[in-house]
Scaffold this active site. Structure first.
Site, PDB file in Angstrom:
ATOM      1  N   LYS A  80      76.488 -21.623  54.818  1.00  0.00           N
ATOM      2  CA  LYS A  80      76.254 -21.290  56.231  1.00  0.00           C
ATOM      3  C   LYS A  80      77.517 -21.570  57.049  1.00  0.00           C
ATOM      4  O   LYS A  80      77.927 -20.753  57.874  1.00  0.00           O
ATOM      5  CB  LYS A  80      75.065 -22.109  56.763  1.00  0.00           C
ATOM      6  CG  LYS A  80      73.736 -21.609  56.193  1.00  0.00           C
ATOM      7  CD  LYS A  80      72.565 -22.553  56.467  1.00  0.00           C
ATOM      8  CE  LYS A  80      71.323 -22.039  55.753  1.00  0.00           C
ATOM      9  NZ  LYS A  80      70.163 -22.939  55.844  1.00  0.00           N
ATOM     10  N   GLN A 110      68.899 -28.875  58.153  1.00  0.00           N
ATOM     11  CA  GLN A 110      68.572 -28.353  56.830  1.00  0.00           C
ATOM     12  C   GLN A 110      67.335 -29.074  56.278  1.00  0.00           C
ATOM     13  O   GLN A 110      67.279 -30.302  56.243  1.00  0.00           O
ATOM     14  CB  GLN A 110      69.775 -28.549  55.887  1.00  0.00           C
ATOM     15  CG  GLN A 110      69.597 -27.927  54.525  1.00  0.00           C
ATOM     16  CD  GLN A 110      69.501 -26.397  54.566  1.00  0.00           C
ATOM     17  OE1 GLN A 110      70.234 -25.728  55.279  1.00  0.00           O
ATOM     18  NE2 GLN A 110      68.574 -25.842  53.790  1.00  0.00           N
ATOM     19  N   ASP A 161      66.888 -21.298  63.818  1.00  0.00           N
ATOM     20  CA  ASP A 161      66.010 -21.045  62.670  1.00  0.00           C
ATOM     21  C   ASP A 161      64.681 -20.439  63.123  1.00  0.00           C
ATOM     22  O   ASP A 161      63.938 -19.886  62.310  1.00  0.00           O
ATOM     23  CB  ASP A 161      65.718 -22.374  61.941  1.00  0.00           C
ATOM     24  CG  ASP A 161      66.569 -22.549  60.681  1.00  0.00           C
ATOM     25  OD1 ASP A 161      67.084 -21.536  60.160  1.00  0.00           O
ATOM     26  OD2 ASP A 161      66.707 -23.696  60.223  1.00  0.00           O
TER      27      ASP A 161
END
Ligand code: NAP
Length: 282
Positions: A53, A97, A120
């Site tokens: 990422k 994460q 997200d």
């Protein structure tokens, strides 16, 4: 005739070129898009994901900050870091994460992220906005799947979409996005009786269970679009999806490979969400 492959690497390249162009335009206005990625603990798969990422950000003109913390970081300390990033004007997207270590309540952590930086799309208010058809951020994996369908000009409206898997991060938001695009939806989970009965009715079949070969060729309607979200390892340790790819590609009309399918699209849509979060601050 074998299925046409929907190439997630190729489509990602095209979308990332647009991200890079828009990021440069924002940077020229003194508003370079910025993403903060937080990793707690040493989970090897998570380390690879966050590295990918951050690299994708660097390659496309998005400023990125990777914050790594030991597995015994306290929940209070993590919440404090998130509060600081919420207040940081250089940061437009915050990604924690998952999974987090067991002593940290991941719901509490996700709710602590400012909804307008929740790239997200997991924050409860973003889930609610998605559910009511006014999404601020679309969760990256299902958003990437929608872009894949768009790339083949698939007529989603009126199609029957069957989603195998009902998680909060893939299956459920995927169902909402497809529903809003006009599809008729069936969502299957681990308690579904006779999975094949449902999958054989799918014009669009999205499989996201983490169970290798859960969908075999005989479970696919000839000509269907098969989107394989799963990420597993085969007996030789090679990355593979949830669909029995070789035989399935003899039946499907379109299919996504693993690797090179949904995976790169997920990262690409994270870049898009970060970019759009920054654009909204202008
Ligand atoms: P998850 O949270 O474990 O959810 C799995 C879902 O599959 C659950 O809803 C579960 O049902 C359902 N399921 C399990 N066994 C089933 C069965 N036999 N029949 C029907 N449904 C079944 O997983 P996730 O986070 O959604 O991820 C799913 C897969 O996608 C994993 O392999 C993950 O690594 C991969 N993934 C890939 C990407 C990417 O970028 N390519 C992104 C995210 C996830 P219940 O609800 O009944 O438990």
């Amino acid at each position: 005739m074998p299925a046409q492959i929907i190439n997630g690497n190729l489509l990602s390249q095209q979308l990332r070129a647009d991200v890079a162009r828009r990021a440069a335009a924002l940077t020229a206005k003194g508003r370079q898009p910025g993403l903060a990625v937080i990793l707690v603990g040493e989970n090897p798969a998570s380390q690879v994901y966050v590295r990918n990422k951050v690299k994708a950000c660097e390659d496309n003109g998005i400023h990125s900050v990777l914050e790594k913390y030991p597995a015994d970081m306290s929940e209070a300390d993590l919440l404090q870091r998130i509060a600081a990033l919420n207040a940081d004007p250089k940061i437009h997207g915050i990604l924690v994460q998952l999974p987090l270590p067991a002593h940290i309540d991941s719901h509490k952590v996700i709710e602590a992220i400012a909804a307008e930086k929740d790239v997200d799309g997991f924050h409860i208010s973003n889930a609610g906005l998605l559910m009511t058809g006014q999404p601020l951020f679309r969760p990256c994996t299902p958003y990437g799947v929608m872009k894949m369908l768009e790339s083949i000009d698939y007529p989603v409206r009126g199609a029957h979409a069957v989603i195998v898997g009902a998680s909060n991060i893939v299956g459920k938001p995927q169902a909402m996005l497809l529903l809003q695009a006009g599809a008729t939806i069936t969502i299957c989970n681990s308690k579904t009786r006779d999975l094949g009965h449902h999958t054989r009715q799918a014009d669009i079949l999205v499989v996201a269970t983490g169970k290798r070969n859960i969908v075999t060729a005989d479970m696919i309607k000839p000509g269907a679009v098969v989107i394989d979200v799963g990420m597993n390892r085969d007996d030789n340790g090679k990355l593979c999806g949830d669909v029995d790819y070789g035989p399935a590609s003899e039946v499907a009309g379109y299919i996504t490979p693993v690797p090179g399918g949904v995976g790169p699209m997920t990262i690409t849509m994270l870049l898009v969400n970060t970019l759009e979060a920054a654009e909204r601050t202008l």
